[in-house]
Design an enzyme around this catalytic site. Sequence first.
Site, short mmCIF file in Angstrom:
data_model
loop_
_atom_site.label_atom_id
_atom_site.label_comp_id
_atom_site.label_asym_id
_atom_site.label_seq_id
_atom_site.Cartn_x
_atom_site.Cartn_y
_atom_site.Cartn_z
CE1 TYR A 141 1.58 -14.57 57.12
CE2 TYR A 141 1.78 -12.75 55.66
CZ TYR A 141 2.30 -14.20 56.14
OH TYR A 141 2.87 -14.93 55.33
CG ASP A 181 4.09 -13.43 52.08
OD1 ASP A 181 4.95 -13.09 51.38
OD2 ASP A 181 4.39 -13.43 53.47
CG ASP A 210 -2.14 -28.68 48.61
OD1 ASP A 210 -3.10 -28.16 48.40
OD2 ASP A 210 -2.40 -29.64 49.30
CG ASP A 243 8.24 -13.89 47.77
OD1 ASP A 243 7.78 -12.90 46.98
OD2 ASP A 243 9.11 -13.91 48.49
CE LYS A 281 -4.51 -27.99 52.64
NZ LYS A 281 -3.88 -28.86 51.78
#
Length: 365
Positions: free
Chosen positions: A141, A244, A220, A248, A188
């Site tokens: 980001y 993020d 994942d 959620d 990852k």
Amino acid sequence: MHKITVLQGDGIGPEVTKWAVEVLKYIGERFDHPFEFDYGLIGHAAIEATGDPLPEDTLVKCQSSKAVLLGAVGHPMYDNDPSLKVRPEQGLLRIRKALGLYTNIRPIKIFDELIEASSLKPEILSGADILFFRELTGGIYFGERGRKDDGHTAFDTKQYSRYEVERIAEKAFQGAMKRDKKLHSVDKANVLESSRLWREIVQEMSAKYPEVEVIHMFVDNAAMQLIKNPKQFDVVLTGNMFGDILTDAASQISGSLGLLPSASVGDVVGLFEPVHGSAPDIAGQNVANPMATILSAALLLDISFDMKEEAEQVIKAVDDVLLAGFRTRDIASEETAKSLVLGTNEIGQEVLQALEVRLNQSVVI
Ligand code: NAD
């Protein structure tokens, strides 16, 4: 003096922060803490008043405080017009950067009374209690981005330095030491070089915390495991974008956005806010659930002022209100009696009363 800056923000922000402040004031009175509250503008409210989503005056107030309590920012006029250059959420990104808030902490806990409100099966959820540490000021980001080939190709870059990983990992290890001493570091690393560095550093740091069991998990798989068996997680440490998305997804474990608090901390000031947004669809109707913001105030007491007992009492008071059957509209079910569905002000009042009852009882004992 313990200075707290309150940024009510937009939409339901003022309605829900009002009750978190009432709770903090009451805790201040009962435990004899000299809390001092100051107010500042942020988001759309600040743009309207000053043209800037984070006026200098607000930032100065926050910088001279120990803690910041924030409602939410956002207004439909910006959501409907992405071309507007000055936007409420810029205030949020800037305050995080300016206050050096590199760690976002989100507890995800199921209130047994509300287990039916979740979309997951009760037997999978019961007892789930996860504490997320999400990196907040680095990663993709904040990396270099742009367009090339006449705008037909776009790129975003993800970069993490040793320093950035170490400082958040330290907080997560310390968090794990206070809980069940189990830390899932999510990355990852099978694909991304930045994740390989992340994993290397977490692995190195685990030598300093031999009691903490460290489990490295690919993002994942983590997404799948959170839904399949959330109880396996205690503390989860991850980067900005993975965090993020995962937090959620995990928010569904608790069943409602109206119950989820968060803390963003660095080395000096802490910022505490509900996970939900400004909910313009229900603003001004006295139906918003103030519990997420009240629980954010509990985090503020715990993290910024090390007031563990006070924080615990606030969390238990919220629990008492839920146990008594009271609900705001967002967490009421079809079976909830109409008389138990309360507005923002009424439920805020119930939490205050529950707190008073608890504290009076503990004095007697
Ligand atoms: P939202 O969280 O505001 O609302 C999503 C849904 O949940 C809505 O139906 C809303 O009514 C409901 N809801 C949210 N909080 C609630 C509460 N306390 N009690 C009862 N119901 C509640 O998300 P959104 O609709 O995607 O965004 C609305 C605005 O908020 C946008 O402008 C967005 O940019 C902003 N936003 C801000 C933040 C923040 O300040 N940290 C976070 C997310 C969204």
